[in-house]
Motif scaffolding. Structure first.
Motif, PDB file in Angstrom:
ATOM      1  N   LYS A  46       0.716  -1.030   0.110  1.00  7.32           N
ATOM      2  CA  LYS A  46       0.112   0.034  -0.075  1.00  7.32           C
ATOM      3  C   LYS A  46       0.777   1.392  -0.115  1.00  7.32           C
ATOM      4  N   LEU A  47       1.783   1.311   0.918  1.00  9.97           N
ATOM      5  CA  LEU A  47       2.817   2.604   0.981  1.00  9.97           C
ATOM      6  C   LEU A  47       3.807   2.624   0.055  1.00  9.97           C
ATOM      7  N   GLU A  58       0.452   7.787  -1.539  1.00 15.81           N
ATOM      8  CA  GLU A  58      -0.070   7.194  -0.426  1.00 15.81           C
ATOM      9  C   GLU A  58       1.108   7.344   0.902  1.00 15.81           C
ATOM     10  N   GLN A 117       1.010  10.628   2.400  1.00 20.62           N
ATOM     11  CA  GLN A 117      -0.437  11.165   2.806  1.00 20.62           C
ATOM     12  C   GLN A 117      -0.432  10.383   4.433  1.00 20.62           C
ATOM     13  N   PHE A 118       0.623   9.316   4.671  1.00 17.87           N
ATOM     14  CA  PHE A 118       0.258   8.502   5.743  1.00 17.87           C
ATOM     15  C   PHE A 118       1.172   8.956   6.791  1.00 17.87           C
TER      16      PHE A 118
END
Length: 603
Positions: free
Chosen positions: A315-316, A425, A428-429
């Motif tokens: 995801k990241l 992503e 933004q995390f």
């Protein structure tokens, strides 16, 4: 698995050995023994089955000396018994030996060299000490007899050998099993783990495979099995005696559950810069950026953390990631991508099946990272890079804080890698903020011990089986939660992907069957809830562990909201406590469950 302590040059070697063995209890064992020599013609051998306390009670006041070796045994060859426990004695009563590991060609060596020699035990270790004695009787000195024996052995070993004719010397050797030299003022020592000697010294020398060491009170001489001298500096191990003491806690496991919030803060402090931004070794990130696939290799609890990690990296950092069981990967290596990067997750840094994989992929030229709690461990030293968990010593066999530390470390690493790759992503995390939320939420859940204890009583007091379900990372948590329950309370527990229940597993549901459902993923929350309702409709007792955003009136344990990727850091806390209280209420030894060892150093 098993533990070795040896010392030469201390006035009270007996106490050093006994205290060191106590510090190694966490590794798992079923018997223990010590050999002590006063270097003035008197020596003593004491062995007992069961706990260290049994050994301590058998050690009389006259068992004193300035050198000795001690051992905790976890049965591999032969059942637990005094005859099979270590130290082992050669039949001419000259040599004493303690051993961790497994010698795979022991029986062949016995048949070839030891015909006519009566063995007192069923162990591979005794075969080794009898070989040393045999070669000494043929004219070799102790060191040469030991070296000749070592060259003949297949398998894994950490040895400490005493020759009664030269009680001013300890002989030490290692291959595939962990062993450290402790360097003191006027004494030297050896141990499987620095923890065993930390009250005596903080200076240690690492050993490599197929090295032989000659220890006296004033000297450490390391050489290869070919006789070539090796020079290696000592390093400092920083351990607080308070970290390896239960304090007021009845068991280490409860203490370690309670320590998880502070571990989140330690990791943030370790891997952020002065401006609060994630800071990871740039060379490591560059190596990972070149990879087209990440292979996360682990075992047990660490494997479950690796499953969460694969979701974080994909995801990241937008890089394919797969978690593998080391015991499977070692013998059935999958078809690898063109530019693989290997991440080894291990609490102890000494897990044998993980190291087997590391050795193989290093031979193939692939880069590697070890994420571990022990910077001085074999896997940390042998990988190209290391990332420390900063969780402090974990003594209980059932891992708790190492699991959450591994997930948090993976999150920090995935965030840093994603930023290097300019992945939106990742930008933004806010992992630092999320781990801060996780720490606060973990503490809030820990403070609900009484509520969770009551649920443990209601669900698991008399049951013989239990189920855990979830989807996505909740499924990965269900695997870890079921492992915690089964390993310390001996309840047959299984974790399942909730969507698979109707494909067979639901047939096992009966009246009052306990089921724990994890619900944190917004995308699949309604589906998992429906699966839990189906189970309840068939008479099961259902406990729902649900994030605040997904909670409904009937849910029993509600955890604070957090990014779904990090929900396992919270949902596992009630599961750890459920397992702890189930074991505690059944009267079991929570920290030392039967048949298990903390550090699995043999395959």
């Amino acid at each position: 698995m098993c533990g070795i302590v040896g010392v030469i040059g201390k006035k009270n070697a007996t106490q050093v050995l006994l205290q060191g063995l106590e510090k190694l209890e966490y590794r798992g064992y079923d018997s223990a023994g010590i050999y002590v020599n006063d270097q003035q013609g008197h020596d003593y051998l004491v062995k007992r089955v069961g706990r260290i306390k049994n050994l301590e009670n058998a050690v009389t006041d006259d068992v004193v000396g300035s050198m000795g070796i001690g051992h905790t045994r976890w049965a591999t060859n032969g059942m637990p018994s005094e005859a099979n426990s270590h130290p082992h004695l050669s039949n001419d009563e000259r040599f004493y030996l303690v051993h961790n590991g497994v010698i795979t060609n022991a029986n062949a060596l016995r048949d070839q060299y030891l015909q006519g020699i009566e063995l007192a035990s069923e162990t591979d270790t005794e075969i080794v000490v009898q070989l040393v004695a045999l070669f000494a009787r043929e004219g070799l000195d102790a060191k040469a007899a030991f070296a000749k024996t070592l060259k003949m052995l297949d398998g894994s070993y950490a040895f400490s050998l005493v020759d009664r004719l030269t009680p001013d010397t300890l002989y030490v050797a290692k291959n595939k099993s962990p062993l450290l030299i402790g360097k003191g003022d006027g004494f030297n020592a050896v141990a499987s783990d620095a923890m065993a000697l930390i009250s005596e010294t903080d200076q240690f020398v690492a050993l490599q495979d197929e090295e032989l060491v000659i220890l006296t009170k004033d000297n450490i001489a390391i050489e290869t099995l070919a006789g070539e001298p090796v020079s290696r500096d000592a390093f400092t191990v920083k351990l607080d005696d308070g970290e390896i003491s239960k304090g007021t806690y009845p068991f280490f496991m409860l203490k370690e559950i309670d320590e998880q919030p502070i571990v989140m803060h330690r990791l943030v402090d370790a891997y952020t810069d002065d401006e609060g931004q994630v800071s990871i070794d740039s060379d490591l990130l560059a190596a990972m950026k070149r990879a087209d696939r990440l292979y996360i290799v682990a075992a047990g609890t660490s494997y479950h953390a690796g499953l969460v990690g694969q979701a974080l990296f994909e995801k990241l950092a937008k890089v394919p990631a797969e978690a593998y069981l080391a015991s499977e990967f070692g013998y059935h290596q999958p078809l690898l991508s063109e530019r693989p990067f290997f991440i080894f997750l291990t609490q102890s840094g000494e897990t044998a099946d993980i190291r087997q994989v590391l050795v193989k992929i290093k031979a193939q030229g692939f880069p590697s990272l070890t994420v571990t709690n022990v910077g001085s461990s074999t896997l940390a030293r042998e990988a190209d890079y290391q990332l420390l968990l900063h969780a402090g010593p974990e003594i209980a066999v059932a891992s708790t804080k190492a699991y959450t530390a591994q997930i948090a470390a993976e999150a920090l690493l995935a965030k840093a890698l994603g930023e290097v790759k300019a992945i939106p992503e990742a930008a933004q995390f806010d992992v630092v903020h999320q781990l801060g939320l996780a720490s606060t939420a973990q503490q809030a859940l820990i403070e609900q011990k009484d509520l969770i204890h009551q649920w443990a009583t209601d669900l698991f007091a008399t049951t013989r089986n239990a189920f855990y379900i979830g989807r996505g990372t909740d499924y990965y948590v269900s695997l870890e939660a079921s492992l915690k329950l089964k390993e310390i309370s001996y309840v047959q527990a299984e974790g399942f992907a909730a969507g698979e229940l109707k494909h067979g597993t639901i047939a096992l549901i009966e009246k009052d069957t306990p089921l724990v459902a994890f619900i944190s993923d917004p995308e699949t929350a309604a589906h998992t809830r429906s699966n839990a309702d189906e189970i309840a409709a068939r008479g099961a007792k259902v406990l729902r562990i649900v994030t605040q955003a997904q909670a409904q009136d009937e849910d029993q344990i509600v955890i604070p909201d957090i990014d779904p990727l990090l929900a396992p850091l919270l949902s596992i806390i009630p599961a750890q406590l459920l397992a702890y209280y189930t074991s505690f209420d059944r009267g079991y030894d929570v920290d030392r469950p039967r048949n298990l060892a903390k550090s699995v150093t043999v395959e």
